[in-house]
Write a protein that holds these residues in place. Structure first.
Motif: not given
Length: 254
Positions: A121-125, A162-175
């Motif tokens: 029973k997570p409150q966040i996934m 509360n559900v979240y998608f992992s999200a690496a910043s594209r701009e940070r990766v390209q830099k």
């Protein structure tokens, strides 16, 4: 917190937890959160970057050991291994293995994950978005099975708030990819152009500077995958510190 926060993370491989959210999970662990990591595979077809550590036929069990060591550093108490085989990269022979994660029945996988949701029973996934960060087949399949798992759990009586998608910043990766010694140097420009999520779409940025060393230690526990020097080891210290200063995700409407 008046009562411990319960969080479930559903990713595909050992080391995904450390690259993605070791800092955030460490801070939550220190606050007393109950953390469950659901890992679809043991990463059987990953790399062995340190000679003599293990052999290809023993890589899965070895990487499980690395994962358990990393989770101990982070403070994750509950590991659930689904036991599917690492599918490898798109278009490679491991994709065809009948035990590969991507070749499983999505509904059956979703039901297994839903069972864990109903138990904990997570409150966040936290899980991957549809792009799987950079299109890795196992990452994408974790999304394909994770979203129905959330829906199944809701239909069976528990809606995750509360559900979240992992999200690496594209701009940070390209830099970072433009810097000498970066870990993205083997990626094609085509892959890099779609790697991660545009920063404008990221809703949640977490300052992890207080646990930066712990995140690095968790990553170094995965020696087969990061080698002896570790990720970003050849970057200037200020750039490495910048990269390991923040983690990010995007909210999923429920």
């Amino acid at each position: 917190m008046t009562e411990p926060v319960r969080m479930l993370v559903y990713f595909a491989h050992p080391d995904d937890e450390s690259f993605g959210f070791a800092g955030s999970l460490s801070m939550l662990a220190d606050m007393g959160a109950q953390l469950t990591y659901v890992c679809a595979t043991r990463g059987e077809v990953g790399e062995i970057l340190v000679d003599g550590l293990t052999t290809p036929d023993q890589l899965g069990p070895y990487r499980e050991g690395e994962l358990r060591a990393a989770l101990k550093i982070i403070g994750v108490q509950d590991l659930r291994l689904l036991g599917y085989r690492d599918s490898g990269m798109a278009g490679t022979p491991p994709n065809e293995h009948p035990a590969a994660f991507v070749n499983q029945d999505p509904e059956l996988v979703a039901t297994r994950v839903a069972d864990i949701i109903l138990e904990t029973k997570p409150q966040i996934m936290l899980l991957y978005g549809p792009d799987g960060i950079y299109g890795h087949p196992d990452h994408v399949f974790a999304h394909v099975t994770g979203m129905p798992a959330i829906a199944q759990a809701a239909a069976r009586g528990y809606q995750i708030p509360n559900v979240y998608f992992s999200a690496a910043s594209r701009e940070r990766v390209q830099k970072m990819a433009s810097m000498p010694g970066n870990p993205f140097s083997k990626m094609s420009q085509e892959t890099l152009s779609t790697f991660g999520t545009p920063s404008a779409e990221i809703t949640t940025w977490i300052d992890i500077r207080s646990v930066r060393d712990r995140k690095l230690a968790a990553l170094m526990a995965h020696r087969t995958q990061v080698g002896n020097d570790g990720p970003f080891a050849n970057l200037a210290p200020e750039l490495r510190d910048m990269w390991f200063s923040v983690e990010s995700a995007r909210t999923v409407p429920t």
